[in-house]
Design an enzyme around this catalytic site. Structure first.
Site, PDB file in Angstrom:
ATOM      1  N   ARG A  66      30.546 -13.119 -19.240  1.00  0.00           N
ATOM      2  CA  ARG A  66      31.275 -11.865 -19.023  1.00  0.00           C
ATOM      3  C   ARG A  66      30.790 -10.765 -19.976  1.00  0.00           C
ATOM      4  O   ARG A  66      30.687  -9.597 -19.601  1.00  0.00           O
ATOM      5  CB  ARG A  66      32.772 -12.144 -19.234  1.00  0.00           C
ATOM      6  CG  ARG A  66      33.689 -10.983 -19.012  1.00  0.00           C
ATOM      7  CD  ARG A  66      34.025 -10.812 -17.558  1.00  0.00           C
ATOM      8  NE  ARG A  66      34.937  -9.706 -17.382  1.00  0.00           N
ATOM      9  CZ  ARG A  66      35.761  -9.582 -16.363  1.00  0.00           C
ATOM     10  NH1 ARG A  66      35.794 -10.484 -15.412  1.00  0.00           N
ATOM     11  NH2 ARG A  66      36.555  -8.533 -16.263  1.00  0.00           N
ATOM     12  N   ASN A 108      42.175   5.358 -16.865  1.00  0.00           N
ATOM     13  CA  ASN A 108      42.473   4.576 -15.666  1.00  0.00           C
ATOM     14  C   ASN A 108      43.710   5.153 -14.992  1.00  0.00           C
ATOM     15  O   ASN A 108      44.665   5.559 -15.666  1.00  0.00           O
ATOM     16  CB  ASN A 108      42.764   3.125 -16.064  1.00  0.00           C
ATOM     17  CG  ASN A 108      43.200   2.277 -14.873  1.00  0.00           C
ATOM     18  OD1 ASN A 108      42.500   2.200 -13.862  1.00  0.00           O
ATOM     19  ND2 ASN A 108      44.357   1.660 -14.972  1.00  0.00           N
ATOM     20  N   THR A 109      43.676   5.178 -13.653  1.00  0.00           N
ATOM     21  CA  THR A 109      44.892   5.535 -12.939  1.00  0.00           C
ATOM     22  C   THR A 109      45.520   4.263 -12.379  1.00  0.00           C
ATOM     23  O   THR A 109      44.852   3.449 -11.740  1.00  0.00           O
ATOM     24  CB  THR A 109      44.638   6.587 -11.838  1.00  0.00           C
ATOM     25  OG1 THR A 109      45.885   6.856 -11.179  1.00  0.00           O
ATOM     26  CG2 THR A 109      43.596   6.154 -10.824  1.00  0.00           C
ATOM     27  N   HIS A 110      46.812   4.095 -12.683  1.00  0.00           N
ATOM     28  CA  HIS A 110      47.542   2.882 -12.301  1.00  0.00           C
ATOM     29  C   HIS A 110      48.706   3.269 -11.397  1.00  0.00           C
ATOM     30  O   HIS A 110      49.393   4.257 -11.649  1.00  0.00           O
ATOM     31  CB  HIS A 110      48.065   2.169 -13.553  1.00  0.00           C
ATOM     32  CG  HIS A 110      48.849   0.946 -13.222  1.00  0.00           C
ATOM     33  ND1 HIS A 110      48.272  -0.175 -12.682  1.00  0.00           N
ATOM     34  CD2 HIS A 110      50.176   0.676 -13.322  1.00  0.00           C
ATOM     35  CE1 HIS A 110      49.207  -1.082 -12.458  1.00  0.00           C
ATOM     36  NE2 HIS A 110      50.370  -0.590 -12.833  1.00  0.00           N
ATOM     37  N   ALA A 143      42.094  -2.535 -25.005  1.00  0.00           N
ATOM     38  CA  ALA A 143      41.684  -3.916 -24.717  1.00  0.00           C
ATOM     39  C   ALA A 143      42.713  -4.680 -23.893  1.00  0.00           C
ATOM     40  O   ALA A 143      42.433  -5.790 -23.430  1.00  0.00           O
ATOM     41  CB  ALA A 143      41.397  -4.648 -26.028  1.00  0.00           C
ATOM     42  N   GLY A 144      43.905  -4.127 -23.693  1.00  0.00           N
ATOM     43  CA  GLY A 144      44.935  -4.826 -22.931  1.00  0.00           C
ATOM     44  C   GLY A 144      44.880  -4.498 -21.444  1.00  0.00           C
ATOM     45  O   GLY A 144      43.998  -3.784 -20.967  1.00  0.00           O
TER      46      GLY A 144
HETATM   47  C1  GRF Z   1      45.030   3.200  -6.712  1.00  0.00           C
HETATM   48  O1  GRF Z   1      46.332   3.355  -6.235  1.00  0.00           O
HETATM   49  C2  GRF Z   1      45.030   2.619  -8.092  1.00  0.00           C
HETATM   50  O2  GRF Z   1      46.138   2.964  -8.843  1.00  0.00           O
HETATM   51  C3  GRF Z   1      45.042   1.146  -7.824  1.00  0.00           C
HETATM   52  O3  GRF Z   1      44.196   0.988  -6.723  1.00  0.00           O
HETATM   53  C4  GRF Z   1      44.265   2.144  -5.926  1.00  0.00           C
HETATM   54  C5  GRF Z   1      42.866   2.571  -5.600  1.00  0.00           C
HETATM   55  O4  GRF Z   1      42.835   3.291  -4.418  1.00  0.00           O
HETATM   56  N1  GRF Z   1      44.614   0.399  -8.990  1.00  0.00           N
HETATM   57  P1  GRF Z   1      41.514   4.046  -3.963  1.00  0.00           P
HETATM   58  O5  GRF Z   1      40.371   3.038  -3.959  1.00  0.00           O
HETATM   59  O6  GRF Z   1      41.263   5.186  -4.899  1.00  0.00           O
HETATM   60  O7  GRF Z   1      41.818   4.522  -2.580  1.00  0.00           O
END
Ligand code: GRF
Length: 201
Positions: A66, A108-110, A143-144
């Site tokens: 990895r 990152n978008t979550h 790192a989490g």
């Molecule tokens: C997003 O909603 C993100 O938060 C999640 O996966 C989705 C990705 O969607 N982790 P896309 O590939 O940008 O359409």
């Protein structure tokens, strides 16, 4: 000079598309200089190709360890000299080499309101828990798993008749708007991080 963005994807790339659309306006202040993926055949890489943006694919399975994958991903990004790296539906956790290079400028978008519902099933977990409000979180990556300092959050309601699919789509609409707004602000201006508190100036 516009800020240089490398966007990492694993899936359909609708968040990437929102960034690609925003960057067609020079006033946005950023350009997507490359899109990277951890697997072949993603919609995200196809969208980048259509937009004429260079792409690279670095699959974990191509490496014995990895850490070697992590170094290869870091090097692939570094070739494009990004100011900011954006995980937009990138489903791999990066390691020490990547964070040594991009920690503090890897976001990152979550699809949940962190610290609730980290991991890859944010909408499903929110629905299962029975919360009435959920949303999306833009955060720095540490790192989490989805634990880094929070840059921005947007809330959406959970409706009585929601399915995982309907909730996921409602979150994604809000998520894309937030991603475009904050990545643009970070590109054009600057930010501070004090402890866990992020201020985008
Ligand atoms: C997003 O909603 C993100 O938060 C999640 O996966 C989705 C990705 O969607 N982790 P896309 O590939 O940008 O359409």
């Amino acid at each position: 000079m516009p800020a240089r963005l490398v966007v990492l994807v694993s899936g359909s790339g609708s968040n990437l598309q929102a960034l690609l659309d925003a960057t067609t306006d020079p006033a946005y202040g950023a350009e997507v200089v490359a899109v990277g993926a951890d697997r072949t055949g993603t919609g995200g890489v196809a969208r980048a190709g259509q937009a004429g943006v260079p792409t690279f694919v670095v699959p974990v399975g191509d490496f014995a360890a990895r850490a070697e994958w992590d170094k290869a991903l870091t090097a692939a990004c570094a070739g494009y000299r990004p100011d900011l790296v954006v995980s937009a539906g990138f489903l791999k956790l990066v390691g020490a080499a990547f964070l040594a290079e991009y920690g503090g400028r890897y976001v990152n978008t979550h699809n949940a309101l962190l610290p609730a519902f980290p991991g890859i099933h944010g909408p499903r977990d929110a629905l299962g828990y029975g919360v009435k409000v959920t949303g999306a979180t833009l955060h720095f990556v540490d790192a989490g798993v989805d634990t880094g300092p929070i840059i921005a959050q947007v809330a959406v309601p959970v409706l009585d008749d929601d399915t995982e699919e309907s909730l996921t789509e409602r979150i994604k609409v809000a998520e894309r708007g937030q991603l475009v707004e904050y990545v643009g602000r970070m590109a054009r201006q600057s930010w501070t991080v004090t402890g866990r508190k992020v201020t985008v100036l």
